[in-house]
Design an enzyme around this catalytic site. Structure first.
Site, PDB file in Angstrom:
ATOM      1  CB  VAL A  71      -1.035   0.017   1.256  1.00 18.50           C
ATOM      2  CG1 VAL A  71      -2.190  -1.004   1.120  1.00 18.50           C
ATOM      3  CG2 VAL A  71      -0.235   0.131   2.515  1.00 18.50           C
TER       4      VAL A  71
ATOM      5  CB  SER B 133      -5.372   3.754  16.530  1.00 17.80           C
ATOM      6  OG  SER B 133      -4.951   3.368  17.660  1.00 17.80           O
TER       7      SER B 133
ATOM      8  CG  ASN C 291      -6.888  -3.731   8.286  1.00 17.33           C
ATOM      9  OD1 ASN C 291      -7.103  -3.484   9.425  1.00 17.33           O
ATOM     10  ND2 ASN C 291      -6.363  -4.871   8.023  1.00 17.33           N
TER      11      ASN C 291
ATOM     12  CE1 TYR D 222      -0.209   1.575  14.199  1.00 14.60           C
ATOM     13  CE2 TYR D 222      -0.936   2.906  16.473  1.00 14.60           C
ATOM     14  CZ  TYR D 222      -1.187   1.976  15.524  1.00 14.60           C
ATOM     15  OH  TYR D 222      -2.285   1.214  15.482  1.00 14.60           O
TER      16      TYR D 222
ATOM     17  CE  LYS E 146      -2.873   3.244  12.697  1.00 17.28           C
ATOM     18  NZ  LYS E 146      -3.702   2.546  11.336  1.00 17.28           N
TER      19      LYS E 146
HETATM   20  N1  LIG Z   1      -4.373  -4.457  16.985  1.00 12.66           N
HETATM   21  C1  LIG Z   1      -4.385  -3.331  17.773  1.00 12.66           C
HETATM   22  O1  LIG Z   1      -4.581  -3.225  18.810  1.00 12.66           O
HETATM   23  C2  LIG Z   1      -5.027  -2.035  16.989  1.00 12.66           C
HETATM   24  C3  LIG Z   1      -5.348  -0.935  17.518  1.00 12.66           C
HETATM   25  C4  LIG Z   1      -5.840   0.191  17.012  1.00 12.66           C
HETATM   26  C5  LIG Z   1      -5.485   0.086  15.500  1.00 12.66           C
HETATM   27  N2  LIG Z   1      -5.080  -1.032  14.699  1.00 12.66           N
HETATM   28  C6  LIG Z   1      -4.895  -0.930  13.371  1.00 12.66           C
HETATM   29  O2  LIG Z   1      -5.618  -1.856  12.679  1.00 12.66           O
HETATM   30  C7  LIG Z   1      -4.952  -2.230  11.533  1.00 12.66           C
HETATM   31  C8  LIG Z   1      -5.020  -3.743  11.292  1.00 12.66           C
HETATM   32  O3  LIG Z   1      -3.859  -3.974  12.421  1.00 12.66           O
HETATM   33  P1  LIG Z   1      -3.741  -5.734  13.000  1.00 12.66           P
HETATM   34  O4  LIG Z   1      -3.594  -5.244  14.370  1.00 12.66           O
HETATM   35  O5  LIG Z   1      -4.757  -6.460  12.582  1.00 12.66           O
HETATM   36  O6  LIG Z   1      -2.300  -5.758  12.565  1.00 12.66           O
HETATM   37  P2  LIG Z   1      -1.683  -7.041  11.949  1.00 12.66           P
HETATM   38  O7  LIG Z   1      -0.227  -7.015  12.261  1.00 12.66           O
HETATM   39  O8  LIG Z   1      -2.236  -8.340  12.826  1.00 12.66           O
HETATM   40  O9  LIG Z   1      -2.003  -7.071  10.458  1.00 12.66           O
HETATM   41  C9  LIG Z   1      -1.596  -5.953   9.414  1.00 12.66           C
HETATM   42  C10 LIG Z   1      -1.479  -6.805   8.140  1.00 12.66           C
HETATM   43  O10 LIG Z   1      -1.150  -5.568   7.302  1.00 12.66           O
HETATM   44  C11 LIG Z   1      -0.226  -6.131   6.370  1.00 12.66           C
HETATM   45  N3  LIG Z   1       0.786  -5.097   5.797  1.00 12.66           N
HETATM   46  C12 LIG Z   1       1.751  -4.507   6.461  1.00 12.66           C
HETATM   47  N4  LIG Z   1       2.368  -3.873   5.683  1.00 12.66           N
HETATM   48  C13 LIG Z   1       1.861  -3.798   4.433  1.00 12.66           C
HETATM   49  C14 LIG Z   1       1.844  -3.029   3.351  1.00 12.66           C
HETATM   50  N5  LIG Z   1       2.966  -2.209   2.777  1.00 12.66           N
HETATM   51  N6  LIG Z   1       0.967  -3.264   2.111  1.00 12.66           N
HETATM   52  C15 LIG Z   1      -0.147  -4.079   2.353  1.00 12.66           C
HETATM   53  N7  LIG Z   1      -0.073  -4.938   3.411  1.00 12.66           N
HETATM   54  C16 LIG Z   1       0.626  -4.784   4.501  1.00 12.66           C
HETATM   55  C17 LIG Z   1       0.465  -7.287   6.981  1.00 12.66           C
HETATM   56  O11 LIG Z   1       1.176  -8.156   6.198  1.00 12.66           O
HETATM   57  C18 LIG Z   1      -0.626  -8.098   7.866  1.00 12.66           C
HETATM   58  O12 LIG Z   1      -1.034  -8.958   7.353  1.00 12.66           O
HETATM   59  C19 LIG Z   1      -3.987  -1.170  11.504  1.00 12.66           C
HETATM   60  O13 LIG Z   1      -3.958  -0.041  10.765  1.00 12.66           O
HETATM   61  C20 LIG Z   1      -3.525  -1.084  12.838  1.00 12.66           C
HETATM   62  O14 LIG Z   1      -2.878   0.177  12.866  1.00 12.66           O
HETATM   63  C21 LIG Z   1      -4.909  -2.147  15.291  1.00 12.66           C
END
Ligand SMILES: NC(=O)c1ccc[n+]([C@@H]2O[C@H](COP(=O)([O-])OP(=O)(O)OC[C@H]3O[C@@H](n4cnc5c(N)ncnc54)[C@H](O)[C@@H]3O)[C@@H](O)[C@H]2O)c1
Length: 285
Positions: free
Chosen positions: A67, A146, A93, A159, A163
């Site tokens: 992305v 987030s 995402n 990060y 966000k």
């Molecule tokens: N887990 C949490 O507590 C949390 C809290 C707030 C926000 N978020 C947000 O939710 C979203 C999903 O996070 P998650 O926790 O499921 O993370 P995760 O690490 O489990 O999944 C993220 C996915 O994004 C993919 N990815 C990374 N770089 C990429 C790129 N350049 N192009 C395409 N894909 C790419 C990874 O391979 C992975 O499969 C993120 O934006 C994260 O910031 C997560």
């Protein structure tokens, strides 16, 4: 319009669909009989999810994307259109985590975090929204922000900055659609801790050790107090159906973060986010 977006046969594109929230969303959308595009930089993750969904008789295709690379996201949009036609739901995402002090994080990791988390969302909008406007099909854009986008804190600055950016970008997109009478839904998701791999895949860049300690603490917090990605996915779909601009997974945590930051700004008194996050951990236990 919003609920029509989630109807059987509609097309959903989920970036970062290989893991965590993205994978849970992809599963939930496929189970609603939508046609789901699993887009991720990690092809092994999306290939196995595509096989799982296919074996369940659901419709999903895996498409590799980075992305942070504009041409890669344009290629994704082209592939989706060729394969399945107009996109109804775009979920920006994909995200990565970086910990460490601002003066120690190398510029490659700074650029990668901004490139994936913030510029990646911009790339998604650039590649998909013009066609969404001209297609005049039911459409909705969901961006992953987030609770971190409501507050500030140490050892996670790139990060947190992204966000805040995603939240503001999403609100600006809503304003632009409203100003031009464009009937496309917009939502920012503001999750609190969710039990995913994000901190397992994170990079800590620091000499002081505080970034590495913070990474371990966050990993632990997600493992012990994190919400299930499946529950997050259902909340997101309910928010899309309701046409909500803000989708909060932990509303009390969001409110505490909003109150802490706004009262700090209004009173001109800095506040310690570390004390606040201890409160967050307590609130979840
Ligand atoms: N887990 C949490 O507590 C949390 C809290 C707030 C926000 N978020 C947000 O939710 C979203 C999903 O996070 P998650 O926790 O499921 O993370 P995760 O690490 O489990 O999944 C993220 C996915 O994004 C993919 N990815 C990374 N770089 C990429 C790129 N350049 N192009 C395409 N894909 C790419 C990874 O391979 C992975 O499969 C993120 O934006 C994260 O910031 C997560």
């Amino acid at each position: 319009m919003a609920s029509a977006v989630l109807a059987p046969g509609r097309v959903a594109v989920v970036t970062g669909a290989g893991s965590g929230i993205g994978a849970a969303l992809a599963r939930a959308l496929a189970h609603r009989e939508m046609r789901v595009v699993l887009a991720d930089i990690d092809t092994s993750r999306i290939d196995s999810l595509a096989q799982e969904l296919d074996a369940a008789g659901l419709r999903a295709i895996a498409v590799a994307v980075d992305v942070s690379d504009r041409s890669s996201v344009e290629k994704l949009a082209h592939t989706v259109r060729k394969h399945w036609g107009p996109t109804n739901l775009l979920v920006n995402n994909a995200g990565i985590e970086t910990t460490g002090c601002l003066w120690e994080i190398p510029s490659e990791r700074w650029n990668a975090t901004i490139g994936v988390n913030l510029t990646g969302v911009y790339h998604g909008i650039q590649a998909f929204v013009p066609a969404m406007i001209s297609d005049k099909e039911p459409a909705h854009v969901v961006n992953l922000a987030s609770v971190g986008g409501l507050t500030t804190g140490p050892f996670q600055a790139p990060y947190i900055i992204t966000k805040h950016g995603v939240l503001v970008l999403t609100e600006c997109l809503w304003q632009e659609f409203a100003a031009q009478n464009i009937d496309i839904g917009v939502s920012a998701v503001l999750p609190g801790p969710v039990s995913t791999e994000i901190f397992a895949d994170a990079l800590s860049a620091d000499a002081s050790g505080d970034g590495a300690t913070h990474l371990q603490q966050m990993r632990q917090l997600l493992a012990t107090h994190g919400m299930s990605p499946k529950v997050v996915a259902e909340l997101v779909l309910a928010g899309v159906e309701a046409g909500d601009l803000w989708i909060h997974t932990h509303p009390e945590m969001s409110d505490a973060a909003i109150r802490a930051r706004t009262s700090s700004l209004l009173s001109r008194e800095p506040y310690s986010a570390l004390e606040q996050s201890e409160g967050i951990a307590d609130a979840n236990s």
